[in-house]
Write a protein that holds these residues in place. Structure first.
Motif, PDB file in Angstrom:
ATOM      1  N   SER A 104       0.813  -1.349  -0.126  1.00 19.11           N
ATOM      2  CA  SER A 104       0.458  -0.033   0.095  1.00 19.11           C
ATOM      3  C   SER A 104       1.202   0.885   0.323  1.00 19.11           C
ATOM      4  N   HIS A 105       2.347   1.224   1.020  1.00 21.63           N
ATOM      5  CA  HIS A 105       2.922   2.371   0.620  1.00 21.63           C
ATOM      6  C   HIS A 105       3.928   2.204  -0.859  1.00 21.63           C
ATOM      7  N   LEU A 106       4.035   1.397  -1.358  1.00 23.26           N
ATOM      8  CA  LEU A 106       4.375   1.498  -2.409  1.00 23.26           C
ATOM      9  C   LEU A 106       3.040   2.350  -3.593  1.00 23.26           C
ATOM     10  N   ASP A 107       1.729   1.447  -3.885  1.00 22.49           N
ATOM     11  CA  ASP A 107       1.057   2.249  -4.350  1.00 22.49           C
ATOM     12  C   ASP A 107       1.129   4.002  -4.058  1.00 22.49           C
ATOM     13  N   GLY A 108       1.360   4.476  -2.889  1.00 20.70           N
ATOM     14  CA  GLY A 108       0.756   5.584  -2.444  1.00 20.70           C
ATOM     15  C   GLY A 108       2.688   6.548  -2.816  1.00 20.70           C
ATOM     16  N   GLU A 112       1.868   8.590  -6.439  1.00 21.35           N
ATOM     17  CA  GLU A 112       2.409  10.457  -5.693  1.00 21.35           C
ATOM     18  C   GLU A 112       3.123  11.324  -7.149  1.00 21.35           C
ATOM     19  N   ASN A 113       4.526  10.151  -7.712  1.00 19.25           N
ATOM     20  CA  ASN A 113       5.603  10.585  -7.891  1.00 19.25           C
ATOM     21  C   ASN A 113       5.838   9.916  -9.338  1.00 19.25           C
ATOM     22  N   LEU A 114       4.248   9.714 -10.249  1.00 19.54           N
ATOM     23  CA  LEU A 114       3.525   9.359 -11.456  1.00 19.54           C
ATOM     24  C   LEU A 114       4.217  11.315 -12.396  1.00 19.54           C
ATOM     25  N   ASN A 115       4.805  11.824 -11.620  1.00 19.48           N
ATOM     26  CA  ASN A 115       4.487  13.368 -12.105  1.00 19.48           C
ATOM     27  C   ASN A 115       6.310  13.322 -12.298  1.00 19.48           C
ATOM     28  N   SER A 116       6.874  12.217 -11.731  1.00 18.94           N
ATOM     29  CA  SER A 116       8.195  12.449 -12.589  1.00 18.94           C
ATOM     30  C   SER A 116       9.071  11.337 -12.847  1.00 18.94           C
ATOM     31  N   GLN A 117       8.423  10.903 -12.071  1.00 25.23           N
ATOM     32  CA  GLN A 117       9.443   8.885 -13.126  1.00 25.23           C
ATOM     33  C   GLN A 117       8.585   8.587 -14.208  1.00 25.23           C
ATOM     34  N   SER A 118       8.962   8.226 -14.750  1.00 26.49           N
ATOM     35  CA  SER A 118       8.291   6.776 -16.025  1.00 26.49           C
ATOM     36  C   SER A 118       7.792   5.600 -15.155  1.00 26.49           C
ATOM     37  N   ILE A 119       6.846   5.527 -15.688  1.00 26.42           N
ATOM     38  CA  ILE A 119       6.305   4.157 -15.692  1.00 26.42           C
ATOM     39  C   ILE A 119       7.406   2.818 -15.914  1.00 26.42           C
ATOM     40  N   ARG A 120       7.892   3.076 -16.624  1.00 29.16           N
ATOM     41  CA  ARG A 120       8.569   1.806 -16.820  1.00 29.16           C
ATOM     42  C   ARG A 120      10.355   1.599 -16.112  1.00 29.16           C
ATOM     43  N   LYS A 121      10.513   2.762 -15.200  1.00 25.91           N
ATOM     44  CA  LYS A 121      11.709   2.597 -14.530  1.00 25.91           C
ATOM     45  C   LYS A 121      10.793   1.580 -12.423  1.00 25.91           C
ATOM     46  N   TYR A 122       9.533   1.390 -13.293  1.00 22.68           N
ATOM     47  CA  TYR A 122       9.250   1.076 -11.749  1.00 22.68           C
ATOM     48  C   TYR A 122       9.059  -1.018 -11.694  1.00 22.68           C
ATOM     49  N   ALA A 123       9.388  -1.398 -11.554  1.00 27.45           N
ATOM     50  CA  ALA A 123       9.555  -2.626 -10.860  1.00 27.45           C
ATOM     51  C   ALA A 123       7.858  -3.385 -10.668  1.00 27.45           C
ATOM     52  N   SER A 127      -0.007  -5.206 -16.745  1.00 30.46           N
ATOM     53  CA  SER A 127      -1.232  -4.652 -16.041  1.00 30.46           C
ATOM     54  C   SER A 127      -1.123  -3.654 -14.816  1.00 30.46           C
ATOM     55  N   GLU A 128      -0.311  -3.669 -13.961  1.00 30.14           N
ATOM     56  CA  GLU A 128       0.127  -2.946 -13.202  1.00 30.14           C
ATOM     57  C   GLU A 128       0.401  -0.978 -13.849  1.00 30.14           C
ATOM     58  N   LYS A 129       1.584  -1.249 -14.564  1.00 32.57           N
ATOM     59  CA  LYS A 129       2.064  -0.614 -15.542  1.00 32.57           C
ATOM     60  C   LYS A 129       0.917   0.037 -16.236  1.00 32.57           C
ATOM     61  N   ARG A 130      -0.103  -0.202 -16.513  1.00 29.58           N
ATOM     62  CA  ARG A 130      -1.254  -0.379 -17.468  1.00 29.58           C
ATOM     63  C   ARG A 130      -2.554   0.879 -16.695  1.00 29.58           C
ATOM     64  N   ARG A 131      -2.875  -0.257 -15.538  1.00 33.52           N
ATOM     65  CA  ARG A 131      -3.231   0.369 -14.256  1.00 33.52           C
ATOM     66  C   ARG A 131      -2.714   2.188 -14.754  1.00 33.52           C
ATOM     67  N   LEU A 132      -1.582   1.997 -13.550  1.00 35.41           N
ATOM     68  CA  LEU A 132      -0.947   3.439 -13.280  1.00 35.41           C
ATOM     69  C   LEU A 132      -0.831   4.098 -13.788  1.00 35.41           C
ATOM     70  N   ARG A 133      -0.978   4.222 -15.349  1.00 33.72           N
ATOM     71  CA  ARG A 133      -0.751   4.676 -16.773  1.00 33.72           C
ATOM     72  C   ARG A 133      -2.045   5.570 -17.187  1.00 33.72           C
ATOM     73  N   ASP A 134      -3.615   4.391 -17.095  1.00 34.80           N
ATOM     74  CA  ASP A 134      -4.364   5.079 -17.124  1.00 34.80           C
ATOM     75  C   ASP A 134      -5.019   6.313 -15.697  1.00 34.80           C
ATOM     76  N   ILE A 135      -4.578   5.671 -14.752  1.00 31.37           N
ATOM     77  CA  ILE A 135      -4.155   6.659 -13.249  1.00 31.37           C
ATOM     78  C   ILE A 135      -3.776   8.376 -14.120  1.00 31.37           C
ATOM     79  N   GLN A 136      -2.769   7.912 -14.492  1.00 32.69           N
ATOM     80  CA  GLN A 136      -1.606   9.247 -15.075  1.00 32.69           C
ATOM     81  C   GLN A 136      -2.492  10.054 -16.306  1.00 32.69           C
ATOM     82  N   GLU A 137      -3.355   9.134 -17.141  1.00 36.85           N
ATOM     83  CA  GLU A 137      -4.037   9.946 -18.191  1.00 36.85           C
ATOM     84  C   GLU A 137      -5.425  10.533 -17.394  1.00 36.85           C
ATOM     85  N   THR A 138      -5.889   9.980 -16.484  1.00 40.40           N
ATOM     86  CA  THR A 138      -7.171  10.628 -16.084  1.00 40.40           C
ATOM     87  C   THR A 138      -6.923  11.960 -15.152  1.00 40.40           C
ATOM     88  N   GLN A 139      -5.203  12.186 -14.423  1.00 40.33           N
ATOM     89  CA  GLN A 139      -4.983  12.931 -14.149  1.00 40.33           C
ATOM     90  C   GLN A 139      -4.236  14.301 -14.580  1.00 40.33           C
TER      91      GLN A 139
END
Length: 756
Positions: A104-108, A112-123, A127-139
């Motif tokens: 849960s801490h990692l998700d938070g 929070e850091n979607l604005n400063s770092q690329s999604i591809r840097k996260y391990a 499916s999780e990267k696609r979910r984060l990309r959707d969140i980023q596009e929504t923001q």
């Protein structure tokens, strides 16, 4: 979950019986997450196996779940230490969180850091990267146009930088050759060629520094490219005898004299820009300013030494971090060799077989070291005294060998310097070359003979195999690099000593034998560089290739079979090129074009060694890891740099500069140009410089540096404790899994044995 809750559960306390499999799972998770610190991962084998056996329920276990979990090795280990380290565990609880809270801490943190770092840097998985990309596009929809433009421009700039880095990788020198070597022979040998490429780039940068600061202003004025003129050195009250500099010439020119001049740096080469004596000017006067050549000459030397130091330290820090991580316990070392020791860059069958034998050798060496450690622990006091006495005697022999080699170099240098002043027509061709190259020949013989002596002596010192290799290499490094320093110090003693004391008092040095001693020291460095290059080519062409032919076509002969094929020994080759680089560092002050010669030399050596590796040599069975090799290479290179700085510092600060040549004829020593330049500064700036160089500034600065150093040492100790704790928890986790699987197997066996 807080750790206090886990600590509130004493050992042996009965727990509640679960009413279902879910209740059992909850009770199982809570103590593990509280006490072990890694969440459900320690019990995945139990919970994942449960659905495969639907009939297996909580009735299969005769003991309560809490008591069952209290039998875990990890729980028992933590319970024993809980009273002593409870406060420390509370502080470290933020580092070792349970799996659920950590996720849960990692998700938070990620959101929070979607604005400063690329999604591809996260391990994360796709499916999780696609979910984060959707969140980023929504923001993005709720941002203003200015923020959206900043976000898109930041992404575009990062993408541009990534493409630029990809393009620069294709421009690397010898990229395809080094990758091919890596694929055929592994990362150990590849690291040697990468190190050779680093030396080529280093020498090229050193040459560019010297060229820009020293050569370029002289060439622009000499060939009238700019509207500038030379500023000649003003004559001061100086004896005419000290300014005499007769460049050697021999009237009638023999056909071989040009060859001798080319190999020794004398004759037509002595007055060129290759050597120090060519730059006998005070500066270059341009239209708006006067270029101070003596200051630029000294600053170029300081610049290339400082650049070399920073570059080597920067590259060695990366290897040091990897070596620090790899300094694990012996059991973990065995596991790393067995499960993670394979080099997946290998594609060649013979190299794969060699890697197999190398791993076997490493395991045998580890077992041998373990046997020696056990033998050391079982030694009696008499045996300990005997082995230490033997080592003391053998080290005295090693010291005697080193002293004999140094004395031979000293005698050869004295003999060469005293007899090289004869006229060329009084000597035959071979005698002249022998006199000129006598110190280089003696140094090469010493570097060839002493490693064999050291290898024989080390077997009687009863060290472990790994320590034997390191100690032998250390002795060879000291031998190779110290020979250069002995040569330079011998020349320095001859320069500052005179048969008649009045000659040295008049000029400050032996002007009769050394009218321009800097040029003659540069000639010695030039001869060492050329002779080392000739030896490398000669050994490859006239030893390795014939040996390969004999091994290939005369393999039935017993002598040839015992001789075998030449090994590509990485340490020996590294010591050879570090020896050449040390010569370049020392000689660049006395011969400004020597880095350019070293660059060409290392380029040719790269292709020669590549051909030798592919067609004449076989890789050594004692292979090096790439990380260990890189750190070892740079450590040896750093030792060579430190040894090169010592004679350079002494020659620039202690020995009087030549009065007949060079840009420092009006200075007592080379370093005197710095105080003269400082005296031209404004008074406020002079006060600042004097304050920085005074003891009042040096002592507090040294104390601050010591405090910073102690802080980092304490920080490293704290990090080491955390690493030890993590390793211990990994070990406990594996023991927990094994224990749970054992209990699960026993429960399944009891279930099968129950009557229907």
């Amino acid at each position: 979950m807080s750790e206090d809750g886990a600590g509130a559960l004493p050992p042996g306390r009965p727990g509640r019986q679960p009413g279902s499999h879910q209740g059992m799972q909850q009770d199982t998770e809570e103590p593990a997450a509280r006490d072990v610190g890694w969440g459900r991962s320690a019990h995945d084998g139990l919970f994942m196996a449960a659905p495969e056996n639907p009939s297996l329920d909580s009735s299969c276990f005769s003991s309560p779940p809490v008591n069952f979990l209290q039998e875990l090795p990890s729980y028992r280990s933590i319970a024993r230490r809980r009273t002593a380290i409870l406060s420390r565990d509370r502080q470290r609880g933020t580092l070792l969180k349970p799996a659920d809270s950590y996720s849960s801490h990692l998700d938070g943190a990620i959101t929070e850091n979607l604005n400063s770092q690329s999604i591809r840097k996260y391990a994360l998985n796709i499916s999780e990267k696609r979910r984060l990309r959707d969140i980023q596009e929504t923001q993005m929809k709720y941002l203003s146009e200015w923020d959206q433009w900043k976000r898109y421009s930041s992404k575009s700039w990062k993408r541009f930088l990534e493409k630029g880095r990809e393009m620069t990788t294709h421009l690397e020198l010898w990229r395809q050759d080094i990758r091919s070597i890596e694929g055929k022979f592994g990362t150990g040998i590849q690291s040697y060629f990468s190190f050779l490429r680093f030396l080529v780039l280093l020498n090229l940068v050193i040459f560019l520094i010297i060229f820009m600061l020293v050569l370029l202003p002289v060439l622009l004025t000499k060939y009238k490219i700019t509207n500038s003129s030379f500023v000649l050195i003003p004559l001061k009250d100086m004896d005419i005898q000290c300014t005499a500099y007769p460049i050697s010439s021999s009237g009638l020119i023999y056909f071989y004299s040009y060859i001798i001049d080319l190999l020794s740096g004398t004759g037509f080469l002595e007055g060129t820009s290759l050597f120090y004596g060519h730059y006998t000017i005070d500066g270059v006067k341009f239209q708006n300013f006067t270029y101070d050549l003596p200051l630029a000459y000294l600053l170029s030397t300081i610049a290339y030494l400082a650049l070399s130091l920073l570059w080597i330290v920067k590259r060695s820090v990366e290897g040091f971090k990897i070596n620090l991580i790899r300094s694990e316990e012996h059991f973990q070392s065995y596991c790393n060799k067995i499960f993670a020791g394979w080099d997946f860059c290998i594609t060649n069958r013979s190299t794969a077989d060699l890697k197999h034998s190398s791993l076997r050798y490493e395991l045998r060496a580890d077992l041998e070291e373990e046997r020696i450690r056990q033998k050391i622990a079982e030694r009696t006091s008499e045996e300990t005294i005997r082995i230490y006495s033997l080592r003391l005697f053998l080290n005295c022999i090693v010291l005697a060998v080193l002293v004999a080699c140094f004395y031979a170099i000293y005698i050869a240098t004295i003999f060469s310097q005293e007899h090289m002043k004869k006229e060329i027509d009084k000597m035959v061709f071979g005698e002249n070359l022998l006199i000129l190259y006598l110190p280089s020949i003696v140094i090469t013989l010493a570097n060839f003979i002493t490693p064999m002596i050291f290898a024989k002596i080390i077997h009687y010192e009863d060290y472990s195999p790994g320590f034997e290799i390191r100690l032998t290499i250390l002795r060879c490094v000291f031998m190779r690099l110290a020979t250069i320093c002995v040569l330079v110090f011998t020349l320095g003693s001859k320069i500052t000593s005179c048969d008649n004391g009045t000659e040295c008092e008049l000029c400050g040095y032996n002007q009769k034998l050394y009218p321009c001693w800097e040029t003659q020291v540069g000639q010695e460095m030039y001869k060492l560089m050329i002779f080392d290059f000739i030896i490398i080519l000669a050994v490859t062409l006239f030893v390795d290739f014939p040996r390969k032919l004999l091994v290939t076509y005369c393999s039935s002969w017993k002598l040839i079979k015992c001789w075998g094929q030449q090994e590509f020994a990485i340490p020996d080759n590294v010591l050879g090129i570090v020896y050449g680089q040390t010569i370049c560092w020392i000689g660049a002050f006395f011969s400004p074009l020597l880095p350019a010669i070293a660059t060409l030399k290392f380029i040719i050596i790269f292709y020669v060694k590549e051909l030798s590796l592919l067609y004449t040599c076989r890789p050594s069975p004692r292979q090096f890891r790439a990380s260990n090799s890189n750190f070892f290479f740079l450590l040896v290179l750093l030792i060579g740099l430190c040894l090169a700085i010592i004679p350079l510092t002494i020659s620039m600060s202690r020995i009087p500069s030549s009065k007949a040549c060079g840009p420092f004829t009006n200075f007592n020593t080379t370093w005197d140009v710095i105080p003269k330049t400082v005296s031209t500064f404004p008074s406020s700036l002079q006060s600042l410089v004097h304050g920085i160089t005074s003891e009042a500034f040096a002592v507090p600065f040294f104390m601050i540096i010591c405090l910073v150093m102690f802080y980092f040492i304490a920080l490293a100790g704290a990090h080491k404790q955390v690493v030890d704790q993590l390793r211990e928890q990994l070990s406990l986790e594996s023991r927990d899994k094994r224990y749970l699987i054992q209990k699960l197997t026993e429960a399944q066996r009891d279930m099968r044995n129950q009557p229907a």
